[in-house]
Write an enzyme that holds these catalytic residues in place. Structure first.
Site, PDB file in Angstrom:
ATOM      1  N   HIS A 117       3.875  -2.340   2.993  1.00  0.00           N
ATOM      2  CA  HIS A 117       3.901  -0.995   2.425  1.00  0.00           C
ATOM      3  C   HIS A 117       5.180  -0.789   1.609  1.00  0.00           C
ATOM      4  O   HIS A 117       6.268  -1.153   2.067  1.00  0.00           O
ATOM      5  CB  HIS A 117       3.822   0.051   3.540  1.00  0.00           C
ATOM      6  CG  HIS A 117       2.525   0.017   4.292  1.00  0.00           C
ATOM      7  ND1 HIS A 117       2.262  -0.907   5.282  1.00  0.00           N
ATOM      8  CD2 HIS A 117       1.397   0.769   4.161  1.00  0.00           C
ATOM      9  CE1 HIS A 117       1.041  -0.718   5.744  1.00  0.00           C
ATOM     10  NE2 HIS A 117       0.483   0.290   5.088  1.00  0.00           N
TER      11      HIS A 117
ATOM     12  N   ASP B 224       0.826  -1.210   0.000  1.00  0.00           N
ATOM     13  CA  ASP B 224       0.000   0.000   0.000  1.00  0.00           C
ATOM     14  C   ASP B 224       0.858   1.256   0.000  1.00  0.00           C
ATOM     15  O   ASP B 224       2.018   1.249   0.428  1.00  0.00           O
ATOM     16  CB  ASP B 224      -0.876   0.045   1.268  1.00  0.00           C
ATOM     17  CG  ASP B 224      -2.044  -0.920   1.211  1.00  0.00           C
ATOM     18  OD1 ASP B 224      -2.097  -1.765   0.302  1.00  0.00           O
ATOM     19  OD2 ASP B 224      -2.899  -0.827   2.116  1.00  0.00           O
TER      20      ASP B 224
HETATM   21 ZN   LIG Z   1      -2.407   3.223   3.349  1.00  0.00          ZN
END
Ligand SMILES: [Zn+2]
Length: 246
Positions: free
Chosen positions: A201, A55
């Site tokens: 991430h 993400d």
């Molecule tokens: Zn996020």
């Protein structure tokens, strides 16, 4: 039932259980309940496969290193991109696709949909979908709202944009200050769910500065553990998410 009512009814079911989620977002009990009750929303798929997802990118400072690490492992993943970051890094967004990865929608801006009006959520998600689709040249299929905050506005926005909302079964808590490759791999292993969709991430824009380096360190550790378990790794499109449209 109209589509709006159906979304509202679904939102009611989600929010009924996520009332616990937002007060205790990290509890094992909540995550297990969500995976069991809402497997499609949680991204539960083929038990022999791990869906690897990143993400908050694309980020020119960190995403290229993540791409190189994935190449070294022979892995492809799904990147939940922010529309505003795609507009700033269109070449990197195209590179994601050219290197075999899947692009998906994390919203246009990284803001929660929990207290947003439906019109605001719909505009944000539609803009991100159009930006990502236009730049990448591939229409995105999935939407993961920032912070995993599921609301009726987020559900309606996903439906209106033709996207399937998906969260995760498993995370590495790689955004925390002090996270290391070992701590991330240990958290992923502890929170692993059969048919896992794993949240990591590829940018530190909403995480501790430099946290992506720890995420990089975790990848070969996870590779060893997953190989030992006979698990294949790939993007969500290959995951066979329970109940997802083909
Ligand atoms: Zn996020």
């Amino acid at each position: 039932m109209t589509s709006t009512r159906r979304v509202a009814a679904c939102a009611g079911a989600v929010l009924a259980v996520s009332g616990v989620a937002h007060s205790l977002p990290g509890t094992v009990a909540w995550r297990s309940m969500r995976c069991r009750i809402l497997p499609r929303l949680s991204g539960v798929g083929d038990p022999g496969h791990v869906a690897l997802t990143f993400d908050d990118g694309p980020d020119p400072l960190s995403t290229p290193a993540v791409l190189d690490a994935l190449d070294a492992l022979g892995w492809r993943a799904t990147f939940f991109c922010l529309g505003e970051r795609v507009r700033r890094a269109p070449g990197l967004t195209r590179e994601l696709v050219e290197r075999g990865h899947e692009v998906a929608v994390h919203g246009d801006r990284h803001t929660s949909h929990l207290r947003r009006l439906a019109a605001s959520s719909m505009a944000d998600v539609a803009r991100a979908r159009d930006t990502i689709g236009d730049v990448a040249g591939v229409p995105p299929r999935w939407f993961r709202p920032p912070y995993g905050a599921v609301s009726s506005s987020a559900l309606l926005a996903a439906k209106r944009s033709g996207l399937q909302l998906v969260l995760w079964t498993t995370w590495g808590r790689d955004w925390r200050p002090g996270a290391t490759g070992e701590s991330i791999a240990a958290t992923v292993t502890r929170t692993f769910w059969p048919g896992a969709t794993v949240l990591l991430h590829d940018s530190d824009v909403t995480s501790a500065p430099g946290s992506w380096r720890a995420t990089l360190d975790a990848l070969p550790l996870l590779a060893g553990r997953w190989a030992a378990g006979g698990l294949r790794v790939g993007p969500l499109r290959e995951h066979g998410v329970v109940g997802a449209s083909p």
